[in-house]
Design a protein around this motif. Structure first.
Motif, PDB file in Angstrom:
ATOM      1  N   ASN A  78       0.841  -1.198   0.000  1.00  0.00           N
ATOM      2  CA  ASN A  78       0.000   0.000   0.000  1.00  0.00           C
ATOM      3  C   ASN A  78       0.881   1.255   0.000  1.00  0.00           C
ATOM      4  O   ASN A  78       0.500   2.298   0.461  1.00  0.00           O
ATOM      5  N   THR A 143     -11.573  -5.674   0.570  1.00  0.00           N
ATOM      6  CA  THR A 143     -11.146  -5.033   1.809  1.00  0.00           C
ATOM      7  C   THR A 143     -11.851  -5.699   2.979  1.00  0.00           C
ATOM      8  O   THR A 143     -13.047  -5.973   2.912  1.00  0.00           O
ATOM      9  N   ILE A 144     -11.100  -5.945   4.049  1.00  0.00           N
ATOM     10  CA  ILE A 144     -11.749  -6.506   5.237  1.00  0.00           C
ATOM     11  C   ILE A 144     -12.701  -5.484   5.841  1.00  0.00           C
ATOM     12  O   ILE A 144     -13.622  -5.841   6.538  1.00  0.00           O
ATOM     13  N   ASP A 145     -12.466  -4.194   5.560  1.00  0.00           N
ATOM     14  CA  ASP A 145     -13.283  -3.147   6.184  1.00  0.00           C
ATOM     15  C   ASP A 145     -14.697  -3.087   5.620  1.00  0.00           C
ATOM     16  O   ASP A 145     -15.574  -2.461   6.208  1.00  0.00           O
ATOM     17  N   MET A 187      -9.611  -3.310  13.546  1.00  0.00           N
ATOM     18  CA  MET A 187      -9.416  -2.477  12.350  1.00  0.00           C
ATOM     19  C   MET A 187     -10.746  -1.882  11.899  1.00  0.00           C
ATOM     20  O   MET A 187     -11.808  -2.373  12.271  1.00  0.00           O
ATOM     21  N   GLY A 188     -10.644  -0.903  11.058  1.00  0.00           N
ATOM     22  CA  GLY A 188     -11.831  -0.184  10.590  1.00  0.00           C
ATOM     23  C   GLY A 188     -11.458   1.281  10.495  1.00  0.00           C
ATOM     24  O   GLY A 188     -11.633   2.050  11.429  1.00  0.00           O
ATOM     25  N   ARG A 189     -10.849   1.613   9.360  1.00  0.00           N
ATOM     26  CA  ARG A 189     -10.259   2.943   9.202  1.00  0.00           C
ATOM     27  C   ARG A 189     -11.320   4.043   9.126  1.00  0.00           C
ATOM     28  O   ARG A 189     -11.286   5.007   9.897  1.00  0.00           O
ATOM     29  N   GLU A 240     -10.525   1.252  15.081  1.00  0.00           N
ATOM     30  CA  GLU A 240      -9.309   2.087  15.116  1.00  0.00           C
ATOM     31  C   GLU A 240      -9.564   3.516  14.625  1.00  0.00           C
ATOM     32  O   GLU A 240      -8.881   4.450  15.031  1.00  0.00           O
ATOM     33  N   HIS A 288      -3.793  -6.898  12.867  1.00  0.00           N
ATOM     34  CA  HIS A 288      -3.700  -7.682  11.634  1.00  0.00           C
ATOM     35  C   HIS A 288      -4.099  -9.137  11.801  1.00  0.00           C
ATOM     36  O   HIS A 288      -4.266  -9.841  10.807  1.00  0.00           O
ATOM     37  N   ARG A 291      -6.949 -10.194   9.863  1.00  0.00           N
ATOM     38  CA  ARG A 291      -6.777 -10.083   8.405  1.00  0.00           C
ATOM     39  C   ARG A 291      -6.007 -11.272   7.845  1.00  0.00           C
ATOM     40  O   ARG A 291      -6.058 -11.544   6.646  1.00  0.00           O
TER      41      ARG A 291
HETATM   42  O1  F6P Z   1      -7.941  -1.334   4.704  1.00  0.00           O
HETATM   43  C1  F6P Z   1      -7.839  -2.425   5.494  1.00  0.00           C
HETATM   44  C2  F6P Z   1      -7.024  -2.112   6.717  1.00  0.00           C
HETATM   45  O2  F6P Z   1      -6.958  -3.316   7.435  1.00  0.00           O
HETATM   46  C3  F6P Z   1      -7.557  -0.975   7.581  1.00  0.00           C
HETATM   47  O3  F6P Z   1      -8.583  -1.355   8.446  1.00  0.00           O
HETATM   48  C4  F6P Z   1      -6.343  -0.527   8.313  1.00  0.00           C
HETATM   49  O4  F6P Z   1      -6.415   0.814   8.693  1.00  0.00           O
HETATM   50  C5  F6P Z   1      -5.266  -0.725   7.305  1.00  0.00           C
HETATM   51  O5  F6P Z   1      -5.700  -1.725   6.418  1.00  0.00           O
HETATM   52  C6  F6P Z   1      -3.950  -1.119   7.944  1.00  0.00           C
HETATM   53  O6  F6P Z   1      -2.981  -1.175   6.974  1.00  0.00           O
HETATM   54  P1  F6P Z   1      -1.494  -1.681   7.202  1.00  0.00           P
HETATM   55  O7  F6P Z   1      -1.487  -3.109   6.799  1.00  0.00           O
HETATM   56  O8  F6P Z   1      -0.693  -0.834   6.301  1.00  0.00           O
HETATM   57  O9  F6P Z   1      -1.160  -1.515   8.646  1.00  0.00           O
END
Ligand code: F6P
Length: 364
Positions: A78, A143-145, A187-189, A240, A288, A291
């Protein structure tokens, strides 16, 4: 026909099912398939791949037995958006370059006719730019979100909710044993889907999500009330990206080539609740863990459906669309409509109303 698959952004359980399904559907049509490593890095920076495997051939052998594996066999990133690529100048300043045309040219040089881009909002925005620059692109939402607009659900979400629920269940037993308050950060941006679904499934006492700016006084009152009623423990789930009313969300770090890294709201909430109630409080950050690992059956199935549907779209001559689930059926929506708008939790939805009816405190 020679197509490329790319996975971008945070990984999600079900990605390998998409890769396998798209590969098999393409081979069935007599097409060749290649996978680009780490988003587009394998194509843009071949020198970073000393074994010359920045691009890998995807054939029967390459995708055998991968659907039940978490993560992505292609790798992901990312960082380093090619449409907004950070280049450090001699004086230390950063200048952002749009390298989309260069990337599209690299695809042409590699003899690739079309791209299946599997990603979230960021990756699909890049895919849309590439389509505008002349590349045949099909997007697959991931996306998991679960916060992508124009699809009822994304793969990865079901696994994340199941794992989060199981882990919150485990927190419950220790919370009750020690009469403690536990704050679980998930998680959950931008969207609180994981917190809400997992929190409700686990039967927690408060859920704080980005869509509802929270105050901790109602949460503290809930804890006091439970104590008076003889249940001196509570479990609180916080996404989060949740933020206090009038305050900021908790940013852990920032960088020039990636989105802000969030984290820490759970600990902030825990500290404040101890101040307000005097109760012993602990924080658990699931991060994570929800995820990674084995995708659920539902996420594998959705991945299978999305991967094959992407190839069918190309076979039908479509481009610039995203595969989506509408109710129970797969459909295609213009990429341009799918990006830039997030699907957050509607605060007047039945799921939020149900949470309230169950007596769950939402911090408002
Ligand atoms: O977009 C999915 C996500 O898991 C978000 O919930 C979280 O903010 C972000 O990815 C975390 O990303 P990274 O893997 O870069 O820490």
């Amino acid at each position: 026909m020679r197509i490329a698959l790319s996975t971008g952004g945070g990984d999600a359980p079900g990605l390998n099912a998409v890769i396998r399904s798209a590969t098999l559907a393409a081979i069935r049509r007599g097409w060749e398939v290649v996978g680009i490593r780490d988003g587009f890095n394998g194509l843009m920076f071949p020198d970073h791949y000393p074994l010359g495997n920045g691009m890998v051939t995807l054939d029967y052998e390459a995708v055998r037995g991968i659907a039940h594996r978490g993560g992505t066999i292609l790798g992901s990133t990312n960082r380093g958006n090619p449409c907004h690529f950070p280049v450090r100048q001699d004086d230390g300043t950063i200048v952002y370059e749009d390298r989309t045309d260069h990337l599209v040219a690299l695809f042409r040089e590699a003899g690739i006719d079309a791209l299946v881009s599997i990603g979230g909002d960021g990756s699909l925005t890049i895919a849309d730019r590439m389509h505008q620059a002349g590349m045949r692109v099909i997007g697959v939402p991931k996306t998991i979100d679960n916060d992508l607009d124009r699809t009822s659900v994304t793969f990865g979400f079901d696994t994340a909710v199941s794992i989060a629920t199981e882990l919150i269940d485990r927190v419950f037993t220790t919370a009750t044993s020690h009469s403690r308050v536990f704050v679980v950060e998930v998680m959950g941006r931008y969207a609180g889907w994981i917190a809400l679904h997992a929190g409700m499934a686990a039967g927690v006492h408060a859920i704080l999500i980005p869509e509802i700016p929270f105050s901790l006084e109602p949460v503290a009152e809930m804890i006091r009330h439970r104590e008076r009623a003889g249940s001196p423990y509570a479990v609180i789930v916080v996404a989060e990206g949740a933020a206090p009313s009038g305050g900021q969300r908790a940013v852990m770090s920032t960088s020039v080539d990636a989105a802000e890294r969030l984290g820490g709201i759970g600990e902030q909430v825990a500290r404040k609740l101890t101040e307000l109630t005097g109760h012993e409080t602990r924080t658990t950050v699931l991060g994570h863990v929800v995820r990674g690992g084995t995708p659920s059956a539902q996420d594998r199935l959705l991945g299978n459906r999305f991967g094959a549907a992407a190839v069918r779209a190309l076979a039908d001559g479509q481009e610039g669309v995203m595969v989506a689930l509408h109710d129970t059926e797969v459909e295609y929506v213009p990429l341009v409509e799918a990006i830039g708008r997030l699907r957050t939790v509607p605060i007047d939805s039945d799921i939020v109303e149900t949470a309230r009816d169950l007596g769950i405190c939402l911090g408002d």
